[in-house]
Design a protein around this motif. Structure first.
Motif, PDB file in Angstrom:
ATOM      1  N   MET A 162     -23.608 -24.049  -7.356  1.00 22.70           N
ATOM      2  CA  MET A 162     -24.175 -22.807  -7.894  1.00 22.70           C
ATOM      3  C   MET A 162     -25.689 -22.886  -8.082  1.00 22.70           C
ATOM      4  SD  MET A 162     -21.372 -21.488 -10.648  1.00 22.70           S
ATOM      5  CE  MET A 162     -21.961 -19.795 -10.573  1.00 22.70           C
ATOM      6  N   ARG A 163     -26.292 -23.942  -7.610  1.00 30.43           N
ATOM      7  CA  ARG A 163     -27.724 -24.139  -7.881  1.00 30.43           C
ATOM      8  C   ARG A 163     -28.595 -23.022  -7.326  1.00 30.43           C
ATOM      9  NH1 ARG A 163     -27.822 -30.617  -7.689  1.00 30.43           N
ATOM     10  NH2 ARG A 163     -27.160 -30.832  -9.854  1.00 30.43           N
ATOM     11  N   ARG A 164     -28.296 -22.565  -6.140  1.00 25.87           N
ATOM     12  CA  ARG A 164     -29.110 -21.510  -5.537  1.00 25.87           C
ATOM     13  C   ARG A 164     -29.096 -20.256  -6.411  1.00 25.87           C
ATOM     14  NH1 ARG A 164     -28.542 -16.963  -2.547  1.00 25.87           N
ATOM     15  NH2 ARG A 164     -30.045 -16.597  -0.893  1.00 25.87           N
ATOM     16  N   GLU A 165     -27.902 -19.803  -6.785  1.00 26.26           N
ATOM     17  CA  GLU A 165     -27.780 -18.604  -7.608  1.00 26.26           C
ATOM     18  C   GLU A 165     -28.406 -18.817  -8.981  1.00 26.26           C
ATOM     19  OE1 GLU A 165     -25.269 -19.953  -5.880  1.00 26.26           O
ATOM     20  OE2 GLU A 165     -24.848 -18.397  -4.406  1.00 26.26           O
ATOM     21  N   CYS A 166     -28.177 -19.992  -9.538  1.00 27.27           N
ATOM     22  CA  CYS A 166     -28.734 -20.277 -10.863  1.00 27.27           C
ATOM     23  C   CYS A 166     -30.258 -20.259 -10.836  1.00 27.27           C
ATOM     24  CB  CYS A 166     -28.219 -21.613 -11.392  1.00 27.27           C
ATOM     25  SG  CYS A 166     -26.488 -21.562 -11.904  1.00 27.27           S
ATOM     26  N   LEU A 167     -30.855 -20.853  -9.817  1.00 26.63           N
ATOM     27  CA  LEU A 167     -32.319 -20.852  -9.720  1.00 26.63           C
ATOM     28  C   LEU A 167     -32.867 -19.432  -9.692  1.00 26.63           C
ATOM     29  CD1 LEU A 167     -33.295 -23.609  -7.122  1.00 26.63           C
ATOM     30  CD2 LEU A 167     -34.034 -23.447  -9.503  1.00 26.63           C
ATOM     31  N   TYR A 168     -32.250 -18.607  -8.894  1.00 28.84           N
ATOM     32  CA  TYR A 168     -32.712 -17.231  -8.755  1.00 28.84           C
ATOM     33  C   TYR A 168     -32.613 -16.485 -10.088  1.00 28.84           C
ATOM     34  CZ  TYR A 168     -33.006 -12.423  -7.152  1.00 28.84           C
ATOM     35  OH  TYR A 168     -33.366 -11.112  -7.002  1.00 28.84           O
ATOM     36  N   TYR A 169     -31.472 -16.599 -10.743  1.00 30.47           N
ATOM     37  CA  TYR A 169     -31.284 -15.883 -12.004  1.00 30.47           C
ATOM     38  C   TYR A 169     -32.043 -16.538 -13.158  1.00 30.47           C
ATOM     39  CZ  TYR A 169     -28.244 -12.659  -9.683  1.00 30.47           C
ATOM     40  OH  TYR A 169     -27.776 -11.679  -8.839  1.00 30.47           O
ATOM     41  N   LEU A 170     -32.283 -17.836 -13.071  1.00 33.70           N
ATOM     42  CA  LEU A 170     -33.175 -18.475 -14.045  1.00 33.70           C
ATOM     43  C   LEU A 170     -34.590 -17.921 -13.900  1.00 33.70           C
ATOM     44  CD1 LEU A 170     -31.913 -22.160 -13.898  1.00 33.70           C
ATOM     45  CD2 LEU A 170     -32.077 -20.761 -15.979  1.00 33.70           C
ATOM     46  N   ALA A 171     -35.013 -17.710 -12.663  1.00 28.32           N
ATOM     47  CA  ALA A 171     -36.341 -17.126 -12.430  1.00 28.32           C
ATOM     48  C   ALA A 171     -36.402 -15.709 -13.003  1.00 28.32           C
ATOM     49  CB  ALA A 171     -36.674 -17.126 -10.941  1.00 28.32           C
ATOM     50  N   LEU A 172     -35.367 -14.916 -12.751  1.00 29.37           N
ATOM     51  CA  LEU A 172     -35.340 -13.551 -13.289  1.00 29.37           C
ATOM     52  C   LEU A 172     -35.329 -13.560 -14.819  1.00 29.37           C
ATOM     53  CD1 LEU A 172     -32.769 -11.746 -10.953  1.00 29.37           C
ATOM     54  CD2 LEU A 172     -35.223 -11.302 -11.105  1.00 29.37           C
ATOM     55  N   GLY A 173     -34.495 -14.413 -15.396  1.00 24.47           N
ATOM     56  CA  GLY A 173     -34.419 -14.481 -16.856  1.00 24.47           C
ATOM     57  C   GLY A 173     -35.725 -14.938 -17.471  1.00 24.47           C
ATOM     58  N   SER A 174     -36.343 -15.923 -16.865  1.00 26.66           N
ATOM     59  CA  SER A 174     -37.626 -16.412 -17.368  1.00 26.66           C
ATOM     60  C   SER A 174     -38.690 -15.325 -17.267  1.00 26.66           C
ATOM     61  CB  SER A 174     -38.057 -17.658 -16.598  1.00 26.66           C
ATOM     62  OG  SER A 174     -37.136 -18.705 -16.826  1.00 26.66           O
ATOM     63  N   TYR A 175     -38.651 -14.579 -16.186  1.00 23.72           N
ATOM     64  CA  TYR A 175     -39.573 -13.450 -16.024  1.00 23.72           C
ATOM     65  C   TYR A 175     -39.369 -12.446 -17.158  1.00 23.72           C
ATOM     66  CZ  TYR A 175     -41.784  -9.335 -13.928  1.00 23.72           C
ATOM     67  OH  TYR A 175     -42.563  -8.228 -13.700  1.00 23.72           O
ATOM     68  N   LYS A 176     -38.115 -12.144 -17.431  1.00 25.02           N
ATOM     69  CA  LYS A 176     -37.824 -11.126 -18.441  1.00 25.02           C
ATOM     70  C   LYS A 176     -38.344 -11.525 -19.818  1.00 25.02           C
ATOM     71  CE  LYS A 176     -34.444  -8.014 -20.359  1.00 25.02           C
ATOM     72  NZ  LYS A 176     -33.108  -7.454 -20.278  1.00 25.02           N
ATOM     73  N   ILE A 177     -38.233 -12.800 -20.167  1.00 24.93           N
ATOM     74  CA  ILE A 177     -38.696 -13.212 -21.499  1.00 24.93           C
ATOM     75  C   ILE A 177     -40.191 -13.541 -21.509  1.00 24.93           C
ATOM     76  CG2 ILE A 177     -36.408 -14.007 -22.215  1.00 24.93           C
ATOM     77  CD1 ILE A 177     -37.481 -16.908 -21.930  1.00 24.93           C
ATOM     78  N   GLY A 178     -40.843 -13.380 -20.368  1.00 23.19           N
ATOM     79  CA  GLY A 178     -42.284 -13.611 -20.318  1.00 23.19           C
ATOM     80  C   GLY A 178     -42.675 -15.058 -20.087  1.00 23.19           C
ATOM     81  N   ASP A 179     -41.725 -15.876 -19.673  1.00 23.04           N
ATOM     82  CA  ASP A 179     -42.004 -17.285 -19.376  1.00 23.04           C
ATOM     83  C   ASP A 179     -42.328 -17.396 -17.884  1.00 23.04           C
ATOM     84  OD1 ASP A 179     -42.098 -20.018 -19.050  1.00 23.04           O
ATOM     85  OD2 ASP A 179     -40.085 -20.405 -19.832  1.00 23.04           O
ATOM     86  N   TYR A 180     -43.526 -16.959 -17.540  1.00 22.29           N
ATOM     87  CA  TYR A 180     -43.902 -16.862 -16.132  1.00 22.29           C
ATOM     88  C   TYR A 180     -44.084 -18.223 -15.478  1.00 22.29           C
ATOM     89  CZ  TYR A 180     -44.616 -12.153 -17.793  1.00 22.29           C
ATOM     90  OH  TYR A 180     -44.428 -10.933 -18.377  1.00 22.29           O
ATOM     91  N   SER A 181     -44.412 -19.217 -16.264  1.00 21.40           N
ATOM     92  CA  SER A 181     -44.559 -20.566 -15.718  1.00 21.40           C
ATOM     93  C   SER A 181     -43.222 -21.064 -15.164  1.00 21.40           C
ATOM     94  CB  SER A 181     -45.079 -21.506 -16.807  1.00 21.40           C
ATOM     95  OG  SER A 181     -45.137 -22.819 -16.339  1.00 21.40           O
TER      96      SER A 181
END
Length: 153
Positions: free
Chosen positions: A74-93
């Motif tokens: 599930m790493r591919r999907e997790c990476l993508y959604y981790l990126a989206l989630g981080s974006y949403k909370i403002g953790d752009y790094s």
């Protein structure tokens, strides 16, 4: 929180699930006992990230991080959604780091390319806003200093 985006996943990210929908996802995870299916956990994590509640969003990111670590398939999907989630909370790094990792493995991944572009645009936009605020504060400070100096004369 977000301006109008040209990237559909970021638009979808703004649409919270109803409390009933989120409860269904949570109940599914809980009904599976001590070792819930990774897909059930993933679905619940995504529901949490879509929430407007910051703590719930963080909980969703935490679940995805665990899935990334523990479920290689599930790493591919997790990476993508981790990126989206981080974006949403403002953790752009971290959002950038996750998108970069995905692009390292899949350089032609259009979703990851679009997401990275959106992250970059958001960072640039917020940087410009920050510069504007700092410039405004500096102008006010200079104005006050000038007024004080005039009074002393």
């Amino acid at each position: 929180m977000f301006g109008k985006s040209t990237y559909p996943a970021l638009e979808e990210l703004q649409e919270s699930l109803s409390s009933e929908q989120l409860r269904i996802l949570k109940d599914q995870v809980e009904s599976e006992g001590q070792d819930p299916a990774p897909q059930s956990q993933f679905n619940y994590a995504w529901g949490l990230i879509k929430s407007s509640n910051y703590k719930m969003q963080q909980q969703g990111i935490s679940i995805l991080s665990e899935l990334y670590r523990d479920v290689p398939s599930m790493r591919r999907e997790c990476l993508y959604y981790l990126a989206l989630g981080s974006y949403k909370i403002g953790d752009y790094s971290n959002a950038t780091r996750y998108a970069d990792t995905l692009l390292k493995n899949e350089p032609e991944n259009k979703q990851a390319q679009d997401l990275k572009k959106s992250i970059h645009e958001k960072v640039t936009q917020e940087g410009l806003i920050g510069i504007g605020i700092a410039g405004g504060a500096l102008a006010v400070g200079v104005g006050i200093l000038g007024a004080l100096l005039r009074k002393k004369r």
